[in-house]
Design a protein around this motif. Structure first.
Motif, PDB file in Angstrom:
ATOM      1  N   GLY A  33       0.810  -1.214   0.000  1.00  0.00           N
ATOM      2  CA  GLY A  33       0.000   0.000   0.000  1.00  0.00           C
ATOM      3  C   GLY A  33       0.842   1.262   0.000  1.00  0.00           C
ATOM      4  O   GLY A  33       0.574   2.202  -0.754  1.00  0.00           O
ATOM      5  N   THR A  34       1.859   1.300   0.858  1.00  0.00           N
ATOM      6  CA  THR A  34       2.704   2.498   0.921  1.00  0.00           C
ATOM      7  C   THR A  34       3.518   2.671  -0.361  1.00  0.00           C
ATOM      8  O   THR A  34       3.719   3.801  -0.818  1.00  0.00           O
ATOM      9  N   ILE A  35       3.980   1.561  -0.938  1.00  0.00           N
ATOM     10  CA  ILE A  35       4.748   1.648  -2.185  1.00  0.00           C
ATOM     11  C   ILE A  35       3.863   2.161  -3.312  1.00  0.00           C
ATOM     12  O   ILE A  35       4.263   3.022  -4.100  1.00  0.00           O
ATOM     13  N   GLN A  36       2.632   1.644  -3.396  1.00  0.00           N
ATOM     14  CA  GLN A  36       1.723   2.075  -4.457  1.00  0.00           C
ATOM     15  C   GLN A  36       1.364   3.546  -4.296  1.00  0.00           C
ATOM     16  O   GLN A  36       1.250   4.282  -5.282  1.00  0.00           O
ATOM     17  N   THR A  37       1.217   3.992  -3.052  1.00  0.00           N
ATOM     18  CA  THR A  37       0.929   5.412  -2.810  1.00  0.00           C
ATOM     19  C   THR A  37       2.086   6.285  -3.293  1.00  0.00           C
ATOM     20  O   THR A  37       1.880   7.332  -3.909  1.00  0.00           O
ATOM     21  N   SER A  38       3.322   5.837  -3.022  1.00  0.00           N
ATOM     22  CA  SER A  38       4.490   6.590  -3.469  1.00  0.00           C
ATOM     23  C   SER A  38       4.554   6.666  -4.987  1.00  0.00           C
ATOM     24  O   SER A  38       4.903   7.703  -5.561  1.00  0.00           O
ATOM     25  N   ILE A  39       4.195   5.561  -5.644  1.00  0.00           N
ATOM     26  CA  ILE A  39       4.217   5.542  -7.112  1.00  0.00           C
ATOM     27  C   ILE A  39       3.177   6.500  -7.678  1.00  0.00           C
ATOM     28  O   ILE A  39       3.423   7.217  -8.654  1.00  0.00           O
ATOM     29  N   PHE A  40       1.995   6.537  -7.068  1.00  0.00           N
ATOM     30  CA  PHE A  40       0.957   7.457  -7.526  1.00  0.00           C
ATOM     31  C   PHE A  40       1.390   8.911  -7.357  1.00  0.00           C
ATOM     32  O   PHE A  40       1.042   9.772  -8.168  1.00  0.00           O
ATOM     33  N   LEU A  41       2.158   9.195  -6.304  1.00  0.00           N
ATOM     34  CA  LEU A  41       2.604  10.561  -6.059  1.00  0.00           C
ATOM     35  C   LEU A  41       3.598  11.053  -7.106  1.00  0.00           C
ATOM     36  O   LEU A  41       3.729  12.265  -7.314  1.00  0.00           O
ATOM     37  N   ILE A  42       4.290  10.133  -7.753  1.00  0.00           N
ATOM     38  CA  ILE A  42       5.312  10.526  -8.718  1.00  0.00           C
ATOM     39  C   ILE A  42       4.712  11.355  -9.850  1.00  0.00           C
ATOM     40  O   ILE A  42       5.324  12.329 -10.310  1.00  0.00           O
ATOM     41  N   ASN A  43       3.520  11.010 -10.328  1.00  0.00           N
ATOM     42  CA  ASN A  43       2.886  11.784 -11.396  1.00  0.00           C
ATOM     43  C   ASN A  43       2.659  13.231 -10.973  1.00  0.00           C
ATOM     44  O   ASN A  43       2.813  14.157 -11.776  1.00  0.00           O
ATOM     45  N   SER A  44       2.309  13.423  -9.710  1.00  0.00           N
ATOM     46  CA  SER A  44       2.134  14.789  -9.200  1.00  0.00           C
ATOM     47  C   SER A  44       3.483  15.484  -9.058  1.00  0.00           C
ATOM     48  O   SER A  44       3.630  16.665  -9.388  1.00  0.00           O
ATOM     49  N   THR A  96      11.557  11.727 -15.595  1.00  0.00           N
ATOM     50  CA  THR A  96      11.043  10.437 -16.037  1.00  0.00           C
ATOM     51  C   THR A  96      11.080   9.454 -14.874  1.00  0.00           C
ATOM     52  O   THR A  96      11.795   9.639 -13.887  1.00  0.00           O
ATOM     53  N   SER A  97      10.309   8.387 -15.038  1.00  0.00           N
ATOM     54  CA  SER A  97      10.320   7.299 -14.051  1.00  0.00           C
ATOM     55  C   SER A  97       9.889   6.021 -14.745  1.00  0.00           C
ATOM     56  O   SER A  97       9.035   6.042 -15.643  1.00  0.00           O
ATOM     57  N   ALA A  98      10.494   4.920 -14.356  1.00  0.00           N
ATOM     58  CA  ALA A  98      10.107   3.635 -14.921  1.00  0.00           C
ATOM     59  C   ALA A  98       8.766   3.196 -14.343  1.00  0.00           C
ATOM     60  O   ALA A  98       8.362   3.634 -13.254  1.00  0.00           O
ATOM     61  N   ASN A  99       8.079   2.336 -15.080  1.00  0.00           N
ATOM     62  CA  ASN A  99       6.794   1.838 -14.601  1.00  0.00           C
ATOM     63  C   ASN A  99       6.971   1.070 -13.283  1.00  0.00           C
ATOM     64  O   ASN A  99       7.884   0.270 -13.133  1.00  0.00           O
ATOM     65  N   ASP A 100       6.054   1.330 -12.355  1.00  0.00           N
ATOM     66  CA  ASP A 100       6.067   0.661 -11.048  1.00  0.00           C
ATOM     67  C   ASP A 100       7.392   0.857 -10.320  1.00  0.00           C
ATOM     68  O   ASP A 100       7.888  -0.040  -9.632  1.00  0.00           O
TER      69      ASP A 100
END
Length: 250
Positions: A63-74, A109-113
């Motif tokens: 959950g915390t990792i997925q939240t961090s990944i979602f924040l990258i777009n912002s 840039t960032s790689a997927n996941d």
């Protein structure tokens, strides 16, 4: 048109093909080596992770990792915003860059996941590019707790200002190879076009095909040496023909 005819056309105009290819390759080499401004690229890596909690640490889970990944777009948009770029210009005036210039030249840039973000800046000076990308990384890390009320940015690696990398836009060998292939194709196409537009009758077969008549006789091409008499005197005003074809109606 048979394959042999295509080959004859190319052989006949080989000098034109060679001239075009040589000029194109030489021009590409000169431009790549002497007329192109080198551009250098510097990059820094940031990681978006879960901030430490009050009890001494935060559990690492999906959950915390997925939240961090979602924040990258912002974060990608925040980095290029005036809130960050204005701070960079104010804190590092020696960079001599405007906020608009920084926002236009930096890419994120960032790689997927992946929780890792890669900041890249391009500039004619590698040292300046490295300083700018490091400055943006530091200011972003300092400002993100105020903007997002979270402290989850860590700088993984900074650009080495003392490195001596090669320019990313100059590759003479590859440029000349591409120029060779493209110019060769264009030259061959031009030769075939010139042959198509030329309606000169050159052979007995072409004469017979155009007139739809059989060839009765052929007069070969003559030069002035062929016109000399037995006594060794020449005919100075004699006109020399390129060859004539005589035909006979069927």
């Amino acid at each position: 048109m048979e394959l042999k005819q295509y080959f004859r056309i190319i052989v006949k105009k080989w000098w034109l093909i060679a001239a075009i290819v040589v000029i194109a390759v030489a021009a590409t080499g000169i431009k790549s080596l002497y007329l192109t401004t080198p551009v250098y690229e510097a990059n820094a890596k940031l990681i978006v992770n879960q901030s430490a909690s009050a009890d001494g640490g935060a559990s690492l889970n999906a959950g915390t990792i997925q939240t961090s990944i979602f924040l990258i777009n912002s974060y990608k948009e925040i980095i290029k915003s005036s809130a960050i770029m204005n701070k960079v210009v104010q804190k590092y005036p020696d960079l001599k860059a405007s906020p608009g210039e920084l926002a236009a030249m930096i890419s994120v840039t960032s790689a997927n996941d992946s929780q890792v973000m890669n900041l890249v800046y391009q500039d004619p000076s590698y040292t300046r590019a490295a300083k700018i990308v490091n400055a943006v990384s530091m200011v972003f890390k300092e400002q993100i707790p105020r903007i997002m009320n979270v402290d989850n940015i860590t700088i993984l690696s900074e650009a080495d200002t003392k490195a001596s990398p090669g320019p990313i836009n100059i590759n003479p060998v590859m440029n000349m190879l591409i120029s060779f292939v493209v110019s060769l194709m264009l030259a061959i196409g031009l030769v075939f076009l010139l042959d198509y537009l030329d309606d000169t009758v050159r052979t007995e077969a072409e004469a017979a095909e155009i007139l739809d008549m059989p060839v009765l006789a052929v007069i070969g091409e003559m030069n002035r040496a062929d016109l000399k008499t037995r006594s060794g005197t020449s005919i100075p005003n004699q006109k020399v023909g390129e060859g004539k074809y005589a035909t006979l109606n069927q």
